[in-house]
Design an enzyme around this catalytic site. Structure first.
Site, PDB file in Angstrom:
ATOM      1  N   ASN A   1      -7.836 -10.124  -8.065  1.00  0.00           N
ATOM      2  CA  ASN A   1      -6.784 -10.006  -7.055  1.00  0.00           C
ATOM      3  C   ASN A   1      -7.249  -8.951  -6.054  1.00  0.00           C
ATOM      4  O   ASN A   1      -7.188  -7.756  -6.330  1.00  0.00           O
ATOM      5  CB  ASN A   1      -5.478  -9.577  -7.751  1.00  0.00           C
ATOM      6  CG  ASN A   1      -4.372  -9.282  -6.765  1.00  0.00           C
ATOM      7  OD1 ASN A   1      -4.470  -9.598  -5.582  1.00  0.00           O
ATOM      8  ND2 ASN A   1      -3.301  -8.666  -7.250  1.00  0.00           N
ATOM      9  N   TRP A   2      -7.726  -9.435  -4.918  1.00  0.00           N
ATOM     10  CA  TRP A   2      -8.350  -8.511  -3.957  1.00  0.00           C
ATOM     11  C   TRP A   2      -7.327  -7.735  -3.126  1.00  0.00           C
ATOM     12  O   TRP A   2      -7.690  -6.861  -2.350  1.00  0.00           O
ATOM     13  CB  TRP A   2      -9.303  -9.281  -3.033  1.00  0.00           C
ATOM     14  CG  TRP A   2     -10.479  -9.891  -3.744  1.00  0.00           C
ATOM     15  CD1 TRP A   2     -10.756  -9.833  -5.090  1.00  0.00           C
ATOM     16  CD2 TRP A   2     -11.540 -10.662  -3.155  1.00  0.00           C
ATOM     17  NE1 TRP A   2     -11.916 -10.521  -5.365  1.00  0.00           N
ATOM     18  CE2 TRP A   2     -12.419 -11.037  -4.200  1.00  0.00           C
ATOM     19  CE3 TRP A   2     -11.829 -11.081  -1.856  1.00  0.00           C
ATOM     20  CZ2 TRP A   2     -13.565 -11.799  -3.979  1.00  0.00           C
ATOM     21  CZ3 TRP A   2     -12.964 -11.841  -1.629  1.00  0.00           C
ATOM     22  CH2 TRP A   2     -13.819 -12.200  -2.684  1.00  0.00           C
ATOM     23  N   LYS A   3      -6.062  -8.110  -3.252  1.00  0.00           N
ATOM     24  CA  LYS A   3      -4.977  -7.419  -2.536  1.00  0.00           C
ATOM     25  C   LYS A   3      -5.298  -7.319  -1.039  1.00  0.00           C
ATOM     26  O   LYS A   3      -5.949  -8.207  -0.495  1.00  0.00           O
ATOM     27  CB  LYS A   3      -4.731  -6.043  -3.181  1.00  0.00           C
ATOM     28  CG  LYS A   3      -4.497  -6.157  -4.690  1.00  0.00           C
ATOM     29  CD  LYS A   3      -3.959  -4.916  -5.331  1.00  0.00           C
ATOM     30  CE  LYS A   3      -3.781  -5.157  -6.822  1.00  0.00           C
ATOM     31  NZ  LYS A   3      -3.204  -4.025  -7.524  1.00  0.00           N
TER      32      LYS A   3
ATOM     33  N   HIS B   1       3.907 -10.678  -8.212  1.00  0.00           N
ATOM     34  CA  HIS B   1       3.158  -9.444  -8.479  1.00  0.00           C
ATOM     35  C   HIS B   1       4.087  -8.238  -8.308  1.00  0.00           C
ATOM     36  O   HIS B   1       4.958  -8.236  -7.433  1.00  0.00           O
ATOM     37  CB  HIS B   1       1.960  -9.342  -7.535  1.00  0.00           C
ATOM     38  CG  HIS B   1       1.023  -8.257  -7.926  1.00  0.00           C
ATOM     39  ND1 HIS B   1       1.262  -6.939  -7.607  1.00  0.00           N
ATOM     40  CD2 HIS B   1      -0.111  -8.270  -8.655  1.00  0.00           C
ATOM     41  CE1 HIS B   1       0.288  -6.200  -8.115  1.00  0.00           C
ATOM     42  NE2 HIS B   1      -0.559  -6.981  -8.751  1.00  0.00           N
TER      43      HIS B   1
ATOM     44  N   GLU C   1       3.703  -5.507  -6.924  1.00  0.00           N
ATOM     45  CA  GLU C   1       3.725  -4.921  -5.574  1.00  0.00           C
ATOM     46  C   GLU C   1       4.656  -5.725  -4.665  1.00  0.00           C
ATOM     47  O   GLU C   1       5.303  -5.162  -3.777  1.00  0.00           O
ATOM     48  CB  GLU C   1       2.295  -4.836  -5.023  1.00  0.00           C
ATOM     49  CG  GLU C   1       1.524  -3.702  -5.706  1.00  0.00           C
ATOM     50  CD  GLU C   1       0.040  -3.938  -5.883  1.00  0.00           C
ATOM     51  OE1 GLU C   1      -0.531  -4.818  -5.221  1.00  0.00           O
ATOM     52  OE2 GLU C   1      -0.571  -3.216  -6.710  1.00  0.00           O
TER      53      GLU C   1
ATOM     54  N   GLU D   1       1.433  -7.214 -16.588  1.00  0.00           N
ATOM     55  CA  GLU D   1       0.886  -6.071 -15.869  1.00  0.00           C
ATOM     56  C   GLU D   1       1.876  -4.917 -15.903  1.00  0.00           C
ATOM     57  O   GLU D   1       2.799  -4.858 -15.072  1.00  0.00           O
ATOM     58  CB  GLU D   1       0.611  -6.457 -14.410  1.00  0.00           C
ATOM     59  CG  GLU D   1      -0.352  -7.605 -14.255  1.00  0.00           C
ATOM     60  CD  GLU D   1      -1.017  -7.585 -12.885  1.00  0.00           C
ATOM     61  OE1 GLU D   1      -2.236  -7.396 -12.832  1.00  0.00           O
ATOM     62  OE2 GLU D   1      -0.318  -7.721 -11.879  1.00  0.00           O
TER      63      GLU D   1
ATOM     64  N   GLY E   1      -3.597   0.095 -10.788  1.00  0.00           N
ATOM     65  CA  GLY E   1      -4.229   0.944  -9.785  1.00  0.00           C
ATOM     66  C   GLY E   1      -4.196   2.420 -10.116  1.00  0.00           C
ATOM     67  O   GLY E   1      -4.473   3.266  -9.274  1.00  0.00           O
TER      68      GLY E   1
ATOM     69  N   SER F   1      -5.634  -1.733 -14.337  1.00  0.00           N
ATOM     70  CA  SER F   1      -6.814  -0.883 -14.539  1.00  0.00           C
ATOM     71  C   SER F   1      -7.776  -1.444 -15.581  1.00  0.00           C
ATOM     72  O   SER F   1      -8.405  -0.685 -16.310  1.00  0.00           O
ATOM     73  CB  SER F   1      -6.395   0.549 -14.897  1.00  0.00           C
ATOM     74  OG  SER F   1      -5.618   1.111 -13.847  1.00  0.00           O
TER      75      SER F   1
ATOM     76  N   GLY G   1      -7.614  -5.965 -10.341  1.00  0.00           N
ATOM     77  CA  GLY G   1      -7.479  -5.471  -8.978  1.00  0.00           C
ATOM     78  C   GLY G   1      -8.729  -4.720  -8.555  1.00  0.00           C
ATOM     79  O   GLY G   1      -9.722  -5.307  -8.136  1.00  0.00           O
ATOM     80  N   GLY G   2      -8.694  -3.401  -8.688  1.00  0.00           N
ATOM     81  CA  GLY G   2      -9.782  -2.539  -8.214  1.00  0.00           C
ATOM     82  C   GLY G   2     -11.174  -2.995  -8.630  1.00  0.00           C
ATOM     83  O   GLY G   2     -12.085  -3.084  -7.793  1.00  0.00           O
TER      84      GLY G   2
HETATM   85  P1  PGA Z   1      -5.749  -2.910 -10.923  1.00  0.00           P
HETATM   86  O1  PGA Z   1      -4.751  -4.036 -10.362  1.00  0.00           O
HETATM   87  O2  PGA Z   1      -6.778  -3.626 -11.749  1.00  0.00           O
HETATM   88  O3  PGA Z   1      -6.334  -2.263  -9.702  1.00  0.00           O
HETATM   89  O4  PGA Z   1      -4.930  -1.983 -11.734  1.00  0.00           O
HETATM   90  C1  PGA Z   1      -4.358  -5.125 -11.157  1.00  0.00           C
HETATM   91  C2  PGA Z   1      -3.347  -5.960 -10.400  1.00  0.00           C
HETATM   92  O5  PGA Z   1      -2.483  -5.397  -9.727  1.00  0.00           O
HETATM   93  O6  PGA Z   1      -3.386  -7.206 -10.446  1.00  0.00           O
END
Ligand code: PGA
Length: 250
Positions: A9-11, A95, A97, A167, A173, A213, A234-235
């Site tokens: 997930n490149w956000k 998600h 966010e 999640e 993050g 994470s 994500g990251g």
């Molecule tokens: P993260 O994000 O790996 O940077 O914690 C995961 C996500 O939000 O899908």
């Protein structure tokens, strides 16, 4: 055996050109014969160009969100038909966010899930508790509500075309990962909720990803848990080597 699903997930990261570069690196580094379903979700803007990169490879194209209406006066929104037309096969829905910053509710998640499944695409349904919710003993009630809400009026045949991403919001993050045990316990609980909506066979068939994470150092421990069937990354997904290492760990 449930299929492992690892999705990047490149956000809101990477320009179109940068997305193409990263997608090419990922295609090169990910084993084409792996049993794991590997997907990447770049920004909407880059979907079309990244589609050209992943076409004919084992890497699938995912979108980070979708609107629940078919078309019309919804400034800034993207429809399922638009996603499908560029080759998207999976759509991330709900998600945290989106829930935290953009008014996503269990009801809008459900509407989106229906749209995605009606179009024959796979929905990755994100659920997870905040730290205060966990600390106040609300983990199970929050997860139940999110799951029951997301699957409202979804027939079992369509439910089989979903993936759940657990999640924990406090792990996203932050560099703080749920322990293997914490994650496994939540995943096992999620499966019991799915079984209560449908049946045990369906619950056993649906892949449940962990997200928050996840990185090459903790992936193996998490992915070896009985009920953890992949990751939403994500990251670490912004680095082709790290992402490929997580795919291999599965
Ligand atoms: P993260 O994000 O790996 O940077 O914690 C995961 C996500 O939000 O899908």
């Amino acid at each position: 055996m449930r299929q492992k699903v690892v999705c990047g997930n490149w956000k809101m990261n990477k320009t179109v050109d940068e997305s193409v570069v990263l997608a090419k690196q990922i295609v090169e580094k990910c084993d084409p014969d792996s049993d794991t379903l590997v997907a990447i979700a770049p920004t909407f803007l880059a979907l079309s160009k990244v589609a050209d990169v992943v076409k004919g490879t084992a890497v699938k194209l995912a979108a980070q969100d979708v609107h629940f209406e078919d078309d019309g006066a919804y400034t800034g929104k993207v429809s399922v038909a638009m996603l499908k037309a560029v080759g998207v096969e999976l759509v991330i829905v709900g998600h945290s966010e989106q829930r935290q910053y953009f008014h996503e509710t269990n009801e809008t998640v459900n509407k989106k899930v229906h749209k995605v499944l009606d179009a024959g695409l796979k929905a990755i349904i994100c659920i997870g508790e905040t730290l205060p919710e966990r600390e106040q003993g609300q983990l199970e009630s929050v997860l139940s509500e999110q799951i029951v809400g997301a699957y409202k009026d979804v027939p079992v045949s369509d439910a089989l075309n979903t993936v759940i991403a657990y999640e924990p919001v406090w792990a996203i993050g932050t560099g703080v990962t749920a322990s293997d045990d914490q994650a496994q316990q939540a995943h096992a609980f999620i499966r019991t909720v799915v079984a209560s909506i449908y049946d045990d066979r369906t619950a056993q068939a649906i892949s449940i990803q962990y997200g928050g994470s996840m990185n090459p150092a903790n992936a193996e421990g998490l992915l070896s848990q009985l009920d953890i069937d992949g990751g939403l990354i994500g990251g670490a997904a912004l680095d082709a080597d790290k992402f490929a290492a997580i795919v291999t760990a599965g």
